[in-house]
Design an enzyme around this catalytic site. Structure first.
Site, PDB file in Angstrom:
ATOM      1  N   ASP A   1      77.294  99.558  -8.132  1.00 34.47           N
ATOM      2  CA  ASP A   1      77.335 100.095  -9.493  1.00 34.47           C
ATOM      3  C   ASP A   1      77.411 101.618  -9.335  1.00 34.47           C
ATOM      4  OD1 ASP A   1      74.757 100.899  -8.866  1.00 34.47           O
ATOM      5  OD2 ASP A   1      73.791  99.901 -10.563  1.00 34.47           O
TER       6      ASP A   1
ATOM      7  N   CYS B   1      73.277  99.076  -5.121  1.00 36.54           N
ATOM      8  CA  CYS B   1      72.886  99.651  -6.408  1.00 36.54           C
ATOM      9  C   CYS B   1      71.772 100.662  -6.122  1.00 36.54           C
ATOM     10  CB  CYS B   1      72.495  98.577  -7.429  1.00 36.54           C
ATOM     11  SG  CYS B   1      71.045  97.597  -7.030  1.00 36.54           S
TER      12      CYS B   1
ATOM     13  N   THR C   1      68.474 100.296  -6.105  1.00 37.75           N
ATOM     14  CA  THR C   1      67.422  99.714  -5.262  1.00 37.75           C
ATOM     15  C   THR C   1      67.911  98.547  -4.391  1.00 37.75           C
ATOM     16  OG1 THR C   1      66.874  98.147  -7.004  1.00 37.75           O
ATOM     17  CG2 THR C   1      65.626 100.219  -6.970  1.00 37.75           C
TER      18      THR C   1
ATOM     19  N   HIS D   1      68.181  83.835  10.748  1.00 35.57           N
ATOM     20  CA  HIS D   1      67.398  82.726  10.190  1.00 35.57           C
ATOM     21  C   HIS D   1      67.850  82.259   8.807  1.00 35.57           C
ATOM     22  CE1 HIS D   1      63.572  83.237  12.899  1.00 35.57           C
ATOM     23  NE2 HIS D   1      64.690  83.147  13.589  1.00 35.57           N
TER      24      HIS D   1
ATOM     25  N   HIS E   1      66.950  76.191  11.420  1.00 36.63           N
ATOM     26  CA  HIS E   1      67.182  77.054  10.252  1.00 36.63           C
ATOM     27  C   HIS E   1      68.213  76.460   9.298  1.00 36.63           C
ATOM     28  CE1 HIS E   1      64.583  79.889  12.127  1.00 36.63           C
ATOM     29  NE2 HIS E   1      65.344  79.903  13.211  1.00 36.63           N
TER      30      HIS E   1
HETATM   31  C1  RB5 Z   1      70.806 101.797 -12.361  1.00 39.34           C
HETATM   32  O1  RB5 Z   1      70.144 102.875 -12.925  1.00 39.34           O
HETATM   33  C2  RB5 Z   1      69.810 100.916 -11.605  1.00 39.34           C
HETATM   34  O2  RB5 Z   1      68.972 100.267 -12.513  1.00 39.34           O
HETATM   35  C3  RB5 Z   1      70.549  99.919 -10.739  1.00 39.34           C
HETATM   36  O3  RB5 Z   1      71.386 100.602  -9.881  1.00 39.34           O
HETATM   37  C4  RB5 Z   1      69.696  99.026  -9.837  1.00 39.34           C
HETATM   38  O4  RB5 Z   1      68.805  99.769  -9.078  1.00 39.34           O
HETATM   39  C5  RB5 Z   1      69.113  97.847 -10.427  1.00 39.34           C
HETATM   40  O5  RB5 Z   1      68.480  97.029  -9.765  1.00 39.34           O
END
Ligand code: RB5
Length: 145
Positions: free
Chosen positions: A11, A67, A69, A100, A135
């Site tokens: 994203d 993204c 996180t 695994h 596995h």
């Molecule tokens: C975008 O701001 C953020 O929410 C997205 O990139 C992500 O981290 C969501 O899990």
């Protein structure tokens, strides 16, 4: 087995790391299928997670989703039957999730993991083969649930 093609998507929050990883893969001689986005405009990560997941299943290749996180991408990708997406913040997780869990999608967080560490995590992910054996039984149980 060395990967001939890898799919990648992000994203807006993962765009810069996606571009870095794409270049890294291409420098390794790996064909990259980029599902986008192609600029830094704000987008919704589930759109790209679903698109990449479909491509991974159809082409039986590995995929990378980035993204902020890595978490939203993994939540979405794991809703697609046949996708086993793993958020990895270190090389050990990348190694073990291939050995695994036979993970077929690596999820990374650009706001969590720096570019150098992310490249190392990606290399280990794509260079490691599933161990199979006991596995496989557990993977089958995931698919049945
Ligand atoms: C975008 O701001 C953020 O929410 C997205 O990139 C992500 O981290 C969501 O899990």
């Amino acid at each position: 087995m060395s990967q001939k093609a890898v799919a990648i998507g992000s994203d807006h929050a993962g765009f810069s790391l996606k571009e870095t990883l794409k270049k890294h893969l291409e420098e390794r001689g790996i064909t990259v299928h980029d599902v986008g986005p192609f600029d830094t405009c704000s987008v919704d990560y589930p759109v790209y997670a679903k698109q990449l997941s479909q491509y991974v299943l159809e082409n039986e290749c590995l995929g990378v989703l980035v993204c902020g996180t890595g978490i939203g991408m993994s939540m979405t990708a794991n809703k697609v039957p046949g996708i086993r997406a793993a958020v990895c913040a270190n090389s050990y997780q990348a190694l073990m999730t291939r050995l695994h869990n036979d993970a077929n999608v690596l999820c990374l967080g650009e706001r969590v993991t720096g570019p150098g560490a992310a490249q190392q995590i990606l290399d280990i992910f794509i260079d490691t083969e599933f161990e199979g054996g006991r596995h496989q039984r557990r993977i089958d149980l995931i698919e049945k649930s």
